[in-house]
Structure formats: structure tokens, C-alpha cells
Design a protein around this motif. Sequence first.
Motif, PDB file in Angstrom:
ATOM      1  N   LEU A 141      -7.558  16.105   3.426  1.00 62.94           N
ATOM      2  CA  LEU A 141      -8.733  15.243   3.538  1.00 62.94           C
ATOM      3  C   LEU A 141      -9.941  16.020   4.030  1.00 62.94           C
ATOM      4  O   LEU A 141      -9.800  17.063   4.668  1.00 62.94           O
ATOM      5  CB  LEU A 141      -8.439  14.106   4.529  1.00 62.94           C
ATOM      6  N   ARG A 142     -11.124  15.471   3.747  1.00 65.96           N
ATOM      7  CA  ARG A 142     -12.377  16.035   4.232  1.00 65.96           C
ATOM      8  C   ARG A 142     -13.286  14.873   4.609  1.00 65.96           C
ATOM      9  O   ARG A 142     -13.426  13.921   3.850  1.00 65.96           O
ATOM     10  CB  ARG A 142     -13.033  16.887   3.160  1.00 65.96           C
ATOM     11  N   ALA A 143     -13.912  14.978   5.763  1.00 61.77           N
ATOM     12  CA  ALA A 143     -14.889  13.959   6.162  1.00 61.77           C
ATOM     13  C   ALA A 143     -16.182  14.217   5.401  1.00 61.77           C
ATOM     14  O   ALA A 143     -16.615  15.370   5.307  1.00 61.77           O
ATOM     15  CB  ALA A 143     -15.133  14.014   7.665  1.00 61.77           C
ATOM     16  N   PRO A 144     -16.814  13.163   4.816  1.00 59.32           N
ATOM     17  CA  PRO A 144     -18.078  13.373   4.099  1.00 59.32           C
ATOM     18  C   PRO A 144     -19.115  14.037   5.003  1.00 59.32           C
ATOM     19  O   PRO A 144     -19.223  13.719   6.178  1.00 59.32           O
ATOM     20  CB  PRO A 144     -18.517  11.952   3.720  1.00 59.32           C
ATOM     21  N   GLY A 145     -19.847  14.999   4.437  1.00 64.13           N
ATOM     22  CA  GLY A 145     -20.867  15.699   5.209  1.00 64.13           C
ATOM     23  C   GLY A 145     -20.316  16.803   6.081  1.00 64.13           C
ATOM     24  O   GLY A 145     -21.014  17.372   6.897  1.00 64.13           O
ATOM     25  N   SER A 146     -19.032  17.102   5.917  1.00 63.85           N
ATOM     26  CA  SER A 146     -18.405  18.132   6.735  1.00 63.85           C
ATOM     27  C   SER A 146     -17.563  19.023   5.828  1.00 63.85           C
ATOM     28  O   SER A 146     -17.021  18.570   4.834  1.00 63.85           O
ATOM     29  CB  SER A 146     -17.506  17.485   7.791  1.00 63.85           C
ATOM     30  N   ASN A 147     -17.442  20.279   6.190  1.00 64.98           N
ATOM     31  CA  ASN A 147     -16.566  21.184   5.443  1.00 64.98           C
ATOM     32  C   ASN A 147     -15.201  21.302   6.092  1.00 64.98           C
ATOM     33  O   ASN A 147     -14.356  22.044   5.621  1.00 64.98           O
ATOM     34  CB  ASN A 147     -17.212  22.577   5.331  1.00 64.98           C
ATOM     35  N   ARG A 148     -14.995  20.574   7.180  1.00 61.82           N
ATOM     36  CA  ARG A 148     -13.715  20.639   7.891  1.00 61.82           C
ATOM     37  C   ARG A 148     -12.647  19.884   7.118  1.00 61.82           C
ATOM     38  O   ARG A 148     -12.831  18.731   6.749  1.00 61.82           O
ATOM     39  CB  ARG A 148     -13.870  20.037   9.277  1.00 61.82           C
ATOM     40  N   ARG A 149     -11.537  20.540   6.880  1.00 65.06           N
ATOM     41  CA  ARG A 149     -10.413  19.926   6.166  1.00 65.06           C
ATOM     42  C   ARG A 149      -9.334  19.533   7.163  1.00 65.06           C
ATOM     43  O   ARG A 149      -9.089  20.225   8.144  1.00 65.06           O
ATOM     44  CB  ARG A 149      -9.843  20.894   5.143  1.00 65.06           C
ATOM     45  N   LEU A 150      -8.711  18.404   6.876  1.00 62.37           N
ATOM     46  CA  LEU A 150      -7.630  17.874   7.697  1.00 62.37           C
ATOM     47  C   LEU A 150      -6.439  17.607   6.799  1.00 62.37           C
ATOM     48  O   LEU A 150      -6.610  17.272   5.627  1.00 62.37           O
ATOM     49  CB  LEU A 150      -8.064  16.557   8.359  1.00 62.37           C
ATOM     50  N   ILE A 190       0.831  -1.201   0.000  1.00 60.93           N
ATOM     51  CA  ILE A 190       0.000   0.000   0.000  1.00 60.93           C
ATOM     52  C   ILE A 190       0.866   1.252   0.000  1.00 60.93           C
ATOM     53  O   ILE A 190       0.532   2.251  -0.613  1.00 60.93           O
ATOM     54  CB  ILE A 190      -0.949   0.005   1.216  1.00 60.93           C
ATOM     55  N   ALA A 191       2.028   1.203   0.668  1.00 62.31           N
ATOM     56  CA  ALA A 191       2.893   2.374   0.775  1.00 62.31           C
ATOM     57  C   ALA A 191       3.359   2.871  -0.578  1.00 62.31           C
ATOM     58  O   ALA A 191       3.670   4.044  -0.740  1.00 62.31           O
ATOM     59  CB  ALA A 191       4.096   2.056   1.672  1.00 62.31           C
ATOM     60  N   THR A 192       3.440   2.001  -1.563  1.00 63.61           N
ATOM     61  CA  THR A 192       3.902   2.424  -2.877  1.00 63.61           C
ATOM     62  C   THR A 192       2.792   3.097  -3.676  1.00 63.61           C
ATOM     63  O   THR A 192       3.053   3.711  -4.686  1.00 63.61           O
ATOM     64  CB  THR A 192       4.438   1.225  -3.686  1.00 63.61           C
ATOM     65  N   SER A 193       1.551   2.994  -3.220  1.00 63.41           N
ATOM     66  CA  SER A 193       0.449   3.607  -3.947  1.00 63.41           C
ATOM     67  C   SER A 193       0.368   5.093  -3.629  1.00 63.41           C
ATOM     68  O   SER A 193       0.882   5.560  -2.623  1.00 63.41           O
ATOM     69  CB  SER A 193      -0.870   2.908  -3.617  1.00 63.41           C
ATOM     70  N   VAL A 194      -0.274   5.831  -4.497  1.00 57.48           N
ATOM     71  CA  VAL A 194      -0.450   7.264  -4.332  1.00 57.48           C
ATOM     72  C   VAL A 194      -1.929   7.536  -4.102  1.00 57.48           C
ATOM     73  O   VAL A 194      -2.791   6.933  -4.746  1.00 57.48           O
ATOM     74  CB  VAL A 194       0.044   8.010  -5.596  1.00 57.48           C
ATOM     75  N   ALA A 208      -7.190  16.453  -2.609  1.00 63.13           N
ATOM     76  CA  ALA A 208      -6.194  16.659  -3.666  1.00 63.13           C
ATOM     77  C   ALA A 208      -5.291  15.430  -3.713  1.00 63.13           C
ATOM     78  O   ALA A 208      -5.329  14.588  -2.821  1.00 63.13           O
ATOM     79  CB  ALA A 208      -5.365  17.914  -3.375  1.00 63.13           C
ATOM     80  N   ASP A 209      -4.487  15.316  -4.755  1.00 63.88           N
ATOM     81  CA  ASP A 209      -3.509  14.237  -4.838  1.00 63.88           C
ATOM     82  C   ASP A 209      -2.504  14.388  -3.696  1.00 63.88           C
ATOM     83  O   ASP A 209      -2.184  15.510  -3.283  1.00 63.88           O
ATOM     84  CB  ASP A 209      -2.756  14.288  -6.167  1.00 63.88           C
ATOM     85  N   SER A 210      -2.003  13.248  -3.205  1.00 62.74           N
ATOM     86  CA  SER A 210      -0.985  13.308  -2.159  1.00 62.74           C
ATOM     87  C   SER A 210       0.301  13.902  -2.732  1.00 62.74           C
ATOM     88  O   SER A 210       0.591  13.779  -3.924  1.00 62.74           O
ATOM     89  CB  SER A 210      -0.717  11.923  -1.586  1.00 62.74           C
ATOM     90  N   ARG A 211       1.038  14.567  -1.858  1.00 61.58           N
ATOM     91  CA  ARG A 211       2.278  15.203  -2.293  1.00 61.58           C
ATOM     92  C   ARG A 211       3.245  15.235  -1.116  1.00 61.58           C
ATOM     93  O   ARG A 211       2.866  15.654  -0.021  1.00 61.58           O
ATOM     94  CB  ARG A 211       1.973  16.617  -2.763  1.00 61.58           C
TER      95      ARG A 211
END
Length: 148
Positions: free
Chosen positions: A117-126, A78-82, A108-111
Motif C-alpha cells: 500500500l501507499r498513502a496518497p501524496g506520500s512515497n512511503r510504502r506499507l 468482504i473477506a472473499t474479495s481480492v 499491487a494485487d493482493s497475494r
Amino acid sequence: MLIAMLLAAPQLMAPAVLQARVEAFAGRPAIVDARLLLPDCAEPILDWANDRSVAVRCAAPAWQVFVPVAAGRAAAVIATSVIRRGDRVVVEAGGTGFVVGLETVAEADSRDGRVTLRAPGSNRRLTGTIDADGRVHINGLNAMVSGR
């Protein structure tokens, strides 16, 4: 009277038996609390709950338990995946003998080993950090869950 009560008492699955079955299924060390009391199950059904825990179910008597296992070869793959924008990502936090997960969506794409990240149903970004075994962690989340 005591003998009759002992004979009528349900048989229990020894934690060591559960641990051996999970380890045989997963091919990795498992963590089973020695205080766990489960009714004996003639034919437990084992399946992956996620890459770090195995779901063990019994039809009769009905019960289910999730057993954490050590990270292994599957996690390294999994670590090799993006992570790509729109991918569903489970953020996990845990302590000894438990794991808590929150399903999120990549904004967004990982970098550089990080992803928004965003939890569905929420506007809070992590912002999550992707560790060596492909898991996504939120800074401070483990401490909030474990109370440290």
C-alpha cells in the motif's frame, strides 16, 4: 430556583437509548460509553460510516457521533474479495471505543493475504495483512495508536 434550573436544563439522550437505536439499525452489538453525554434528539439519522461503525447525527441540536459495532456478515463477504492494484484501501487501527483509519492505494494485487500500500501524496510504502474479516492491518500500527 433549583427547580427552575432543572426544568431549563437540556434533556440528555441516555447511552442505553443510543446503543439500542444503533443495534436496531446495524443488527449487531454496539459499543457506547456509559459516560457519553449527548443532548436528546427526537429524530437521529443513522448511516454506516464504514462496516464497523455507525454515524449517528442530529440536526437539532446539531451533533454527530460514531459508534463502533461488532463485525458481522457484511465483513465476511468482504473477506472473499481480492484487493487489486489501484484499489483504495482503508487501513484501520483502534482501541476500546475508537477507530482510526488511513486511506491508502494498493500498489499491487493482493497475494497470499498481503498487499503493498501507499498513502496518497506520500512515497512511503506499507505492507498490509488482510485478516479473516477482510480488514487490512499494518504490523505494529495498532500498538502505536493504542500506546501498547
